[in-house]
Design a protein around this motif. Sequence first.
Motif, PDB file in Angstrom:
ATOM      1  N   GLY A 112       0.811  -1.207   0.000  1.00 41.10           N
ATOM      2  CA  GLY A 112       0.000   0.000   0.000  1.00 41.10           C
ATOM      3  C   GLY A 112       0.845   1.257   0.000  1.00 41.10           C
ATOM      4  O   GLY A 112       2.076   1.245   0.180  1.00 41.10           O
ATOM      5  N   ALA A 113       0.181   2.390  -0.162  1.00 37.18           N
ATOM      6  CA  ALA A 113       0.879   3.673  -0.248  1.00 37.18           C
ATOM      7  C   ALA A 113       1.534   4.043   1.074  1.00 37.18           C
ATOM      8  O   ALA A 113       2.638   4.603   1.099  1.00 37.18           O
ATOM      9  N   GLY A 114       0.889   3.726   2.178  1.00 35.92           N
ATOM     10  CA  GLY A 114       1.469   4.044   3.488  1.00 35.92           C
ATOM     11  C   GLY A 114       2.750   3.279   3.750  1.00 35.92           C
ATOM     12  O   GLY A 114       3.736   3.822   4.257  1.00 35.92           O
ATOM     13  N   GLU A 115       2.748   1.995   3.411  1.00 38.73           N
ATOM     14  CA  GLU A 115       3.954   1.181   3.611  1.00 38.73           C
ATOM     15  C   GLU A 115       5.074   1.620   2.678  1.00 38.73           C
ATOM     16  O   GLU A 115       6.247   1.624   3.059  1.00 38.73           O
ATOM     17  N   ARG A 116       4.710   2.029   1.447  1.00 41.29           N
ATOM     18  CA  ARG A 116       5.724   2.536   0.522  1.00 41.29           C
ATOM     19  C   ARG A 116       6.356   3.815   1.044  1.00 41.29           C
ATOM     20  O   ARG A 116       7.563   4.034   0.912  1.00 41.29           O
ATOM     21  N   SER A 121      11.123   6.618   3.439  1.00 42.51           N
ATOM     22  CA  SER A 121      11.585   7.629   4.397  1.00 42.51           C
ATOM     23  C   SER A 121      12.803   7.166   5.204  1.00 42.51           C
ATOM     24  O   SER A 121      13.388   7.953   5.932  1.00 42.51           O
ATOM     25  N   LYS A 122      13.202   5.909   5.123  1.00 41.87           N
ATOM     26  CA  LYS A 122      14.385   5.445   5.857  1.00 41.87           C
ATOM     27  C   LYS A 122      15.633   6.113   5.304  1.00 41.87           C
ATOM     28  O   LYS A 122      15.745   6.357   4.109  1.00 41.87           O
ATOM     29  N   ARG A 123      16.539   6.377   6.190  1.00 42.95           N
ATOM     30  CA  ARG A 123      17.785   7.037   5.775  1.00 42.95           C
ATOM     31  C   ARG A 123      18.625   6.112   4.911  1.00 42.95           C
ATOM     32  O   ARG A 123      18.641   4.902   5.122  1.00 42.95           O
TER      33      ARG A 123
END
Length: 150
Positions: A112-116, A121-123
Amino acid sequence: MRGIIPVDVLHSRHISIGSDSRVDKLSNDVYLEVGQCLMNFKGDEDKITAFLDNIHSWKSNMLSVVSGKLDFTNKDDVIQSLVGVPRPEKIDILPPQGIRNKGCGTSKRLIGAGERAITKSKRPKRLCLGCKEFVNHDIRNSPVRKASSN
């Protein structure tokens, strides 16, 4: 002119599907005449009641004359008479190919879009000078530096 509707407006009220045959034109004229009568009788209950009684009597007379012609034995005949076009032999419309709904049962999981957004966003990994590896920390918070300071 207030109570009378122009003829052009009433012609557009009934659109027959099919060819421009004489029967289609006559049926359009019937719709036009009935519509004009109803518009002229608007608000006068006695005239509308008399008009409706006349239509009922005409209908019963006409159905007694053509009762043998209206023999619809199956659903296709009724639909063809309403639409005015015979049913095609071959249907050219097919369902679309390649559409995959979410959760359709394949082994691959849809993300889903939230998981993507979380994974993006991880460094990025960077070279830590303490442990000499590409990791998510630098020398300021390196576990090697913390172990040497204790």
